[in-house]
Write a protein that holds these residues in place. Sequence first.
Motif, PDB file in Angstrom:
ATOM      1  N   ASP A 137      33.200  28.571  45.637  1.00 33.97           N
ATOM      2  CA  ASP A 137      31.868  29.256  45.159  1.00 33.97           C
ATOM      3  C   ASP A 137      31.895  30.919  45.915  1.00 33.97           C
ATOM      4  O   ASP A 137      31.185  31.756  45.109  1.00 33.97           O
ATOM      5  N   ALA A 138      32.793  31.134  46.695  1.00 32.62           N
ATOM      6  CA  ALA A 138      32.919  32.289  47.300  1.00 32.62           C
ATOM      7  C   ALA A 138      33.799  33.375  46.671  1.00 32.62           C
ATOM      8  O   ALA A 138      33.958  34.615  46.906  1.00 32.62           O
ATOM      9  N   ILE A 139      34.677  32.661  45.764  1.00 33.50           N
ATOM     10  CA  ILE A 139      35.519  33.519  44.941  1.00 33.50           C
ATOM     11  C   ILE A 139      35.165  33.789  43.642  1.00 33.50           C
ATOM     12  O   ILE A 139      35.034  33.069  42.574  1.00 33.50           O
ATOM     13  N   SER A 140      34.641  35.053  43.461  1.00 34.74           N
ATOM     14  CA  SER A 140      34.104  35.453  42.333  1.00 34.74           C
ATOM     15  C   SER A 140      35.128  35.768  41.207  1.00 34.74           C
ATOM     16  O   SER A 140      36.055  35.789  41.485  1.00 34.74           O
ATOM     17  N   PRO A 141      34.767  35.674  39.791  1.00 30.23           N
ATOM     18  CA  PRO A 141      35.725  36.022  38.762  1.00 30.23           C
ATOM     19  C   PRO A 141      36.382  37.396  38.928  1.00 30.23           C
ATOM     20  O   PRO A 141      37.661  37.420  38.894  1.00 30.23           O
ATOM     21  N   GLU A 142      35.494  38.084  39.549  1.00 28.30           N
ATOM     22  CA  GLU A 142      36.118  39.820  39.775  1.00 28.30           C
ATOM     23  C   GLU A 142      37.341  39.842  40.992  1.00 28.30           C
ATOM     24  O   GLU A 142      38.366  40.214  40.743  1.00 28.30           O
ATOM     25  N   LEU A 143      37.025  38.785  41.860  1.00 28.01           N
ATOM     26  CA  LEU A 143      37.684  38.792  42.998  1.00 28.01           C
ATOM     27  C   LEU A 143      39.108  38.038  42.652  1.00 28.01           C
ATOM     28  O   LEU A 143      40.253  38.398  42.934  1.00 28.01           O
ATOM     29  N   LEU A 144      38.920  37.037  41.788  1.00 27.50           N
ATOM     30  CA  LEU A 144      40.098  36.268  41.315  1.00 27.50           C
ATOM     31  C   LEU A 144      40.880  37.147  40.364  1.00 27.50           C
ATOM     32  O   LEU A 144      42.276  36.907  40.270  1.00 27.50           O
ATOM     33  N   ARG A 145      40.116  37.982  39.605  1.00 27.22           N
ATOM     34  CA  ARG A 145      40.955  38.846  38.486  1.00 27.22           C
ATOM     35  C   ARG A 145      42.062  39.605  39.500  1.00 27.22           C
ATOM     36  O   ARG A 145      42.711  40.018  39.002  1.00 27.22           O
ATOM     37  N   LEU A 146      41.592  40.311  40.514  1.00 27.00           N
ATOM     38  CA  LEU A 146      42.194  41.144  41.321  1.00 27.00           C
ATOM     39  C   LEU A 146      43.664  40.415  41.792  1.00 27.00           C
ATOM     40  O   LEU A 146      44.481  41.153  41.803  1.00 27.00           O
ATOM     41  N   PHE A 147      43.427  39.024  42.037  1.00 27.53           N
ATOM     42  CA  PHE A 147      44.939  38.287  42.400  1.00 27.53           C
ATOM     43  C   PHE A 147      45.631  38.208  40.987  1.00 27.53           C
ATOM     44  O   PHE A 147      46.874  38.476  41.067  1.00 27.53           O
ATOM     45  N   THR A 148      45.129  37.613  40.026  1.00 33.25           N
ATOM     46  CA  THR A 148      45.754  37.404  38.563  1.00 33.25           C
ATOM     47  C   THR A 148      46.598  38.818  38.340  1.00 33.25           C
ATOM     48  O   THR A 148      47.477  38.858  37.399  1.00 33.25           O
ATOM     49  N   GLN A 149      46.017  40.038  38.477  1.00 30.91           N
ATOM     50  CA  GLN A 149      46.271  41.203  38.021  1.00 30.91           C
ATOM     51  C   GLN A 149      47.993  41.536  38.587  1.00 30.91           C
ATOM     52  O   GLN A 149      48.546  42.404  38.376  1.00 30.91           O
ATOM     53  N   LEU A 150      48.230  40.884  39.935  1.00 27.22           N
ATOM     54  CA  LEU A 150      49.204  41.190  40.686  1.00 27.22           C
ATOM     55  C   LEU A 150      50.425  40.723  39.937  1.00 27.22           C
ATOM     56  O   LEU A 150      51.651  41.104  39.951  1.00 27.22           O
ATOM     57  N   ALA A 151      50.099  39.737  38.908  1.00 30.64           N
ATOM     58  CA  ALA A 151      51.462  39.200  38.071  1.00 30.64           C
ATOM     59  C   ALA A 151      51.844  40.089  36.933  1.00 30.64           C
ATOM     60  O   ALA A 151      52.801  40.061  36.621  1.00 30.64           O
ATOM     61  N   ALA A 152      50.762  40.840  36.388  1.00 29.20           N
ATOM     62  CA  ALA A 152      51.223  41.874  35.269  1.00 29.20           C
ATOM     63  C   ALA A 152      51.811  42.958  35.652  1.00 29.20           C
ATOM     64  O   ALA A 152      51.646  43.638  36.573  1.00 29.20           O
ATOM     65  N   PRO A 153      52.982  43.301  34.708  1.00 29.04           N
ATOM     66  CA  PRO A 153      53.543  44.479  35.178  1.00 29.04           C
ATOM     67  C   PRO A 153      52.771  45.890  35.096  1.00 29.04           C
ATOM     68  O   PRO A 153      53.475  46.669  35.601  1.00 29.04           O
ATOM     69  N   ALA A 154      52.006  45.835  34.270  1.00 28.84           N
ATOM     70  CA  ALA A 154      51.279  47.093  34.036  1.00 28.84           C
ATOM     71  C   ALA A 154      50.296  47.555  35.263  1.00 28.84           C
ATOM     72  O   ALA A 154      49.229  48.360  35.225  1.00 28.84           O
ATOM     73  N   ASN A 155      50.109  46.630  36.306  1.00 31.13           N
ATOM     74  CA  ASN A 155      49.179  46.616  37.193  1.00 31.13           C
ATOM     75  C   ASN A 155      49.371  47.948  38.138  1.00 31.13           C
ATOM     76  O   ASN A 155      50.396  48.136  38.432  1.00 31.13           O
ATOM     77  N   PRO A 156      48.191  48.887  38.103  1.00 29.02           N
ATOM     78  CA  PRO A 156      48.503  49.946  38.959  1.00 29.02           C
ATOM     79  C   PRO A 156      49.068  49.760  40.320  1.00 29.02           C
ATOM     80  O   PRO A 156      49.755  50.645  40.946  1.00 29.02           O
TER      81      PRO A 156
END
Length: 814
Positions: free
Chosen positions: A340-359
């Motif tokens: 419940d404490a992991i919001s979709p926005e916070l989880l999105r920060l983690f999943t972006q780490l797998a993307a090559p285009a992540n800043p």
Amino acid sequence: FFFSHTPATPEQLLRAKVHLRVRLMAMNPGEEDGYTSVLEIDESLSLLERVKYYSQSAVAVQRLVHVQELGACAEEIGPAAALSELVPLLKDVSCDAELSVRQALAEQLVPLCAVLMKAPEESAEVEGEETSAHAVVVETCVPLLSAMLTAGGGQELAGGGSAQLIDAAAEALVAIAALLPADEVGTTVLTAVLTLAHDDESEENRVVATQLLGSLAPVVSAELCCQFVLPEVISLADDPVFRVRKVAALKLGGLTAAVGAELAQARLLSVYEALAADDIWGVRKACVESLPEIANALPVDVRAERLVPLLRSLYEDGSRWVRICACQALGPFLAALPSDAISPELLRLFTQLAAPANPARADAADSDIAYFCAFYLPGVAQAVGASRWPELAEAFRTLTTNMQWKVRRTLSCAMHELASILGSGLTESELVPTFDYFLKDLDEVKVGVVASIAPFLRALSPEARHKYLGAIVEMRAETDNWRFRHTLALQLADIGPLFPREAAVESLVPLALDLATDSVAEVRIAAMAKVGALLASLFADEPRPLADASPLAAFLRMVCNMASSASCHRRANCVQICTSLVADLPPQLTREHLLAELATLAEDRVPNVRLLVARLTKELLLPSAELASHPLVARMAEALRADSDRDVLLAIHEPGFEPAPYRAKPPPPPRQPPAAERPASLLGLEHPVSSGGFEVFDADAESDPSGGGDTQDPVLAATSGQGAAIGSVFSTSLEELHPPPTDSLTAADGDAVEDRQKPWLVASAMARLDMGVRPDGTRPPSLGSIAVAPQAAAATEGDTVAEDEADGGGAEGR
């Protein structure tokens, strides 16, 4: 290490200098022969004598090597001798001029103190005073380490070596504190550390004190930790020197776990938030590194309310190093939060780490952010649950196609964990395609799914896992890498129950036998240990007695047939497989199918086979109430107890039994020393040899009338009449290889040609003799032409060991 990126330690530099010195002396042997003798060590001395003598040596490398033996020496001689013999050496060694020697002493004080604390009341006279082992630890070892900590922060810091000394002394001090009672740590170790923490003139001492306080927090009692350690760390976290604040930020995680959630929330959380907003980016980065540990120690609601906003601010920090560290710490931080404490926005920060285009990744392409994302993906998936897998699925698919094999390997090793989290439905739809893809990937990636194939298949439905049975069987022949076969053999007992019995018997039982007779020993050992458990799971309901057409009966017959193999290796494999079968199958099957063959192998002509039978008999047959009274077992034990091999006797008897030593041949009679100048004969070749030249064998000596044979040997005795023939053949060969030297040789035209013998000519001729080649390139007569075969054949007629030697087993047997 001269070409490595890591700095060399003082010990490495010292060893390199000595190595270079020895190499230079080897190139110039006449210059420093005295120094070479100084490096020599008297191996006749005991370990204690060497440590006492060479720890005071004038050669630094000798002192270093023998100071590093202090712990091993203390273990060998015990507390009493260590107290009286080794403790007097500590003071002088602690003042050694070489930094590496003092560092070695700091490291060796821990095992030395561990030995002394085994008998803390043991006392001895040390430097004229009676003292106990406990007192030496508290009053000698702890002050020595404290002195190293303060001395390391002085002028030697610029040399780069004192940092290793300080680290070694700090680690030793914490380790010794763990050996002492918790109430004594405060009056000994903690007092010395607090003295360093209050040194306002030396920032290095305060840095060391902060490190030690964080490390001592879980060692000291809870009362001392709350009363002394906690306030000191809070004070040091506000130090004007940023290096002190940085170490305080790193140690807050361990201190939070030591003082408890309530006190940590009341007194440490505000300190942590202040350090996370420090002006120095190194302090903020240290806060990010300790964030997951602090999160695990605080209540769940505090993590969500106070730490999540803090992480967001650090994730967008102005320093790229802080941002990279925040990306690396995001995974373990999310794994410590409830779903419940992991919001979709916070989880999105983690999943972006797998993307090559992540800043964040573009900011530091070499920071291995994708690797950290793959490593912590199972933990995050467990935190959010299977219901939120769609939010992670795209990141998972991106990581499975990453160009770096270490990223794919990380996921490959975690496939079974993801399968247990997602369940059979999502596993079959989301993970099975990736699992199949990894099975065809590089060996470095494939090893992950092969090592966890049993738990992964367990998460699938019976219909979905059935298609992998053929792939498991084919895996043995798909690669030459024996480690895959070894990994597969380790899981045989776990894979068997996952498939229908008929299919498993048809596929896995032959595979198990193949792996149990593999060409690589590690594979055989792993497979033979699992064969019994595999068969026990597959044939648990098999009726007794076994029918002849039963697959289990057929397998047991195949194993028993190995007992009559001409190869001793196959017979040894038979005993090893039987060991696994006896351990896991019912005793009735052992009595009916295995004991007869084992009784035969107990009298095998190869000692290694009998040794395996002896171990099986002692460890499994004799302790079994159903098998110990069987006549065949009693006969086996009796035969093995009367064996002629020492290893077999040691294996079958109880500990403490000492078999009779092997009988050795009597030594040959002493021979007379060669004369200074006499005609020498080398198997018929005679020429003068001086006492300073080569020493040759005299085949005509009276002490050896048989031509070199030992008349006590039955085989050589049978051929003793051929001694003269052997000498004659060798005489011809040597004369052809190297004619007798003369002062002058007459050439074909009658001119005298001077050609004196030189040592290298003798060496060349002897080398040709070893190779069996004449100077003209042809080969001289061989020993095979001597008529000794009939006698040798008669002497060895009926020798059954020759049967084994035909397939390579005889050498092992003899």
